[in-house]
Design a protein around this motif. Structure first.
Motif, PDB file in Angstrom:
ATOM      1  N   MET A   1     -12.532  27.115  37.570  1.00  0.00           N
ATOM      2  CA  MET A   1     -11.171  26.617  37.568  1.00  0.00           C
ATOM      3  C   MET A   1     -10.230  27.819  37.545  1.00  0.00           C
ATOM      4  O   MET A   1     -10.395  28.746  36.766  1.00  0.00           O
ATOM      5  N   LYS A   2      -9.231  27.781  38.383  1.00  0.00           N
ATOM      6  CA  LYS A   2      -8.253  28.862  38.431  1.00  0.00           C
ATOM      7  C   LYS A   2      -7.362  28.823  37.190  1.00  0.00           C
ATOM      8  O   LYS A   2      -7.240  27.795  36.532  1.00  0.00           O
ATOM      9  N   SER A   3      -6.752  29.950  36.911  1.00  0.00           N
ATOM     10  CA  SER A   3      -5.924  30.033  35.700  1.00  0.00           C
ATOM     11  C   SER A   3      -4.717  29.094  35.763  1.00  0.00           C
ATOM     12  O   SER A   3      -4.331  28.522  34.737  1.00  0.00           O
ATOM     13  N   ASP A   4      -4.135  28.907  36.952  1.00  0.00           N
ATOM     14  CA  ASP A   4      -2.991  27.997  37.036  1.00  0.00           C
ATOM     15  C   ASP A   4      -3.424  26.544  36.866  1.00  0.00           C
ATOM     16  O   ASP A   4      -2.692  25.738  36.298  1.00  0.00           O
ATOM     17  N   GLU A   5      -4.628  26.210  37.301  1.00  0.00           N
ATOM     18  CA  GLU A   5      -5.152  24.864  37.073  1.00  0.00           C
ATOM     19  C   GLU A   5      -5.412  24.638  35.582  1.00  0.00           C
ATOM     20  O   GLU A   5      -5.100  23.573  35.038  1.00  0.00           O
ATOM     21  N   LYS A   6      -5.970  25.650  34.943  1.00  0.00           N
ATOM     22  CA  LYS A   6      -6.254  25.558  33.505  1.00  0.00           C
ATOM     23  C   LYS A   6      -4.951  25.384  32.726  1.00  0.00           C
ATOM     24  O   LYS A   6      -4.862  24.548  31.823  1.00  0.00           O
ATOM     25  N   ARG A   7      -3.926  26.156  33.107  1.00  0.00           N
ATOM     26  CA  ARG A   7      -2.622  26.055  32.445  1.00  0.00           C
ATOM     27  C   ARG A   7      -2.039  24.662  32.635  1.00  0.00           C
ATOM     28  O   ARG A   7      -1.520  24.057  31.698  1.00  0.00           O
ATOM     29  N   SER A   8      -2.150  24.134  33.836  1.00  0.00           N
ATOM     30  CA  SER A   8      -1.624  22.809  34.128  1.00  0.00           C
ATOM     31  C   SER A   8      -2.316  21.737  33.289  1.00  0.00           C
ATOM     32  O   SER A   8      -1.664  20.863  32.718  1.00  0.00           O
ATOM     33  N   HIS A   9      -3.631  21.811  33.187  1.00  0.00           N
ATOM     34  CA  HIS A   9      -4.376  20.851  32.371  1.00  0.00           C
ATOM     35  C   HIS A   9      -3.980  20.966  30.900  1.00  0.00           C
ATOM     36  O   HIS A   9      -3.800  19.949  30.219  1.00  0.00           O
ATOM     37  N   ARG A  10      -3.843  22.194  30.433  1.00  0.00           N
ATOM     38  CA  ARG A  10      -3.450  22.397  29.037  1.00  0.00           C
ATOM     39  C   ARG A  10      -2.073  21.833  28.764  1.00  0.00           C
ATOM     40  O   ARG A  10      -1.838  21.180  27.749  1.00  0.00           O
ATOM     41  N   LEU A  11      -1.126  22.097  29.679  1.00  0.00           N
ATOM     42  CA  LEU A  11       0.236  21.601  29.489  1.00  0.00           C
ATOM     43  C   LEU A  11       0.282  20.076  29.527  1.00  0.00           C
ATOM     44  O   LEU A  11       1.007  19.459  28.738  1.00  0.00           O
ATOM     45  N   ASN A  12      -0.480  19.461  30.416  1.00  0.00           N
ATOM     46  CA  ASN A  12      -0.515  17.994  30.467  1.00  0.00           C
ATOM     47  C   ASN A  12      -1.072  17.426  29.172  1.00  0.00           C
ATOM     48  O   ASN A  12      -0.561  16.433  28.646  1.00  0.00           O
ATOM     49  N   TYR A  13      -2.125  18.053  28.661  1.00  0.00           N
ATOM     50  CA  TYR A  13      -2.711  17.603  27.397  1.00  0.00           C
ATOM     51  C   TYR A  13      -1.699  17.752  26.256  1.00  0.00           C
ATOM     52  O   TYR A  13      -1.503  16.836  25.453  1.00  0.00           O
ATOM     53  N   LEU A  14      -1.038  18.904  26.195  1.00  0.00           N
ATOM     54  CA  LEU A  14      -0.066  19.139  25.129  1.00  0.00           C
ATOM     55  C   LEU A  14       1.136  18.206  25.243  1.00  0.00           C
ATOM     56  O   LEU A  14       1.674  17.762  24.233  1.00  0.00           O
ATOM     57  N   LEU A  15       1.529  17.898  26.465  1.00  0.00           N
ATOM     58  CA  LEU A  15       2.637  16.967  26.657  1.00  0.00           C
ATOM     59  C   LEU A  15       2.264  15.591  26.117  1.00  0.00           C
ATOM     60  O   LEU A  15       3.057  14.950  25.417  1.00  0.00           O
ATOM     61  N   LYS A  16       1.059  15.152  26.407  1.00  0.00           N
ATOM     62  CA  LYS A  16       0.598  13.861  25.903  1.00  0.00           C
ATOM     63  C   LYS A  16       0.582  13.873  24.370  1.00  0.00           C
ATOM     64  O   LYS A  16       1.018  12.918  23.730  1.00  0.00           O
ATOM     65  N   CYS A  17       0.121  14.962  23.794  1.00  0.00           N
ATOM     66  CA  CYS A  17       0.103  15.081  22.330  1.00  0.00           C
ATOM     67  C   CYS A  17       1.511  15.072  21.761  1.00  0.00           C
ATOM     68  O   CYS A  17       1.782  14.425  20.746  1.00  0.00           O
ATOM     69  N   TYR A  18       2.424  15.791  22.405  1.00  0.00           N
ATOM     70  CA  TYR A  18       3.793  15.886  21.913  1.00  0.00           C
ATOM     71  C   TYR A  18       4.507  14.540  22.000  1.00  0.00           C
ATOM     72  O   TYR A  18       5.305  14.199  21.132  1.00  0.00           O
TER      73      TYR A  18
END
Length: 58
Positions: free
Chosen positions: A1-18
């Protein structure tokens, strides 16, 4: 997985948590659990909060 894909997945997860628990401290702790640096965690928080505000203003 590319770093920008990883960042996108992390941000989506954090957004859901927030959206379920809108507290910066818990968001920061979740970001740190991902193994990112303090500055990256803070960047994630800023990005997630901006996204959440956009969702709420729609």
């Amino acid at each position: 997985m590319k770093s920008d894909e990883k960042r996108s997945h992390r941000l989506n997860y954090l957004l859901k948590c927030y959206l379920t628990d809108p507290q910066e401290k818990s968001l920061y702790l979740r970001a740190k659990q991902m193994g990112v640096s303090d500055s990256t965690a803070k960047d994630y928080i800023r990005t997630v909060i901006i996204q959440a505000k956009k969702i709420h203003t729609r």
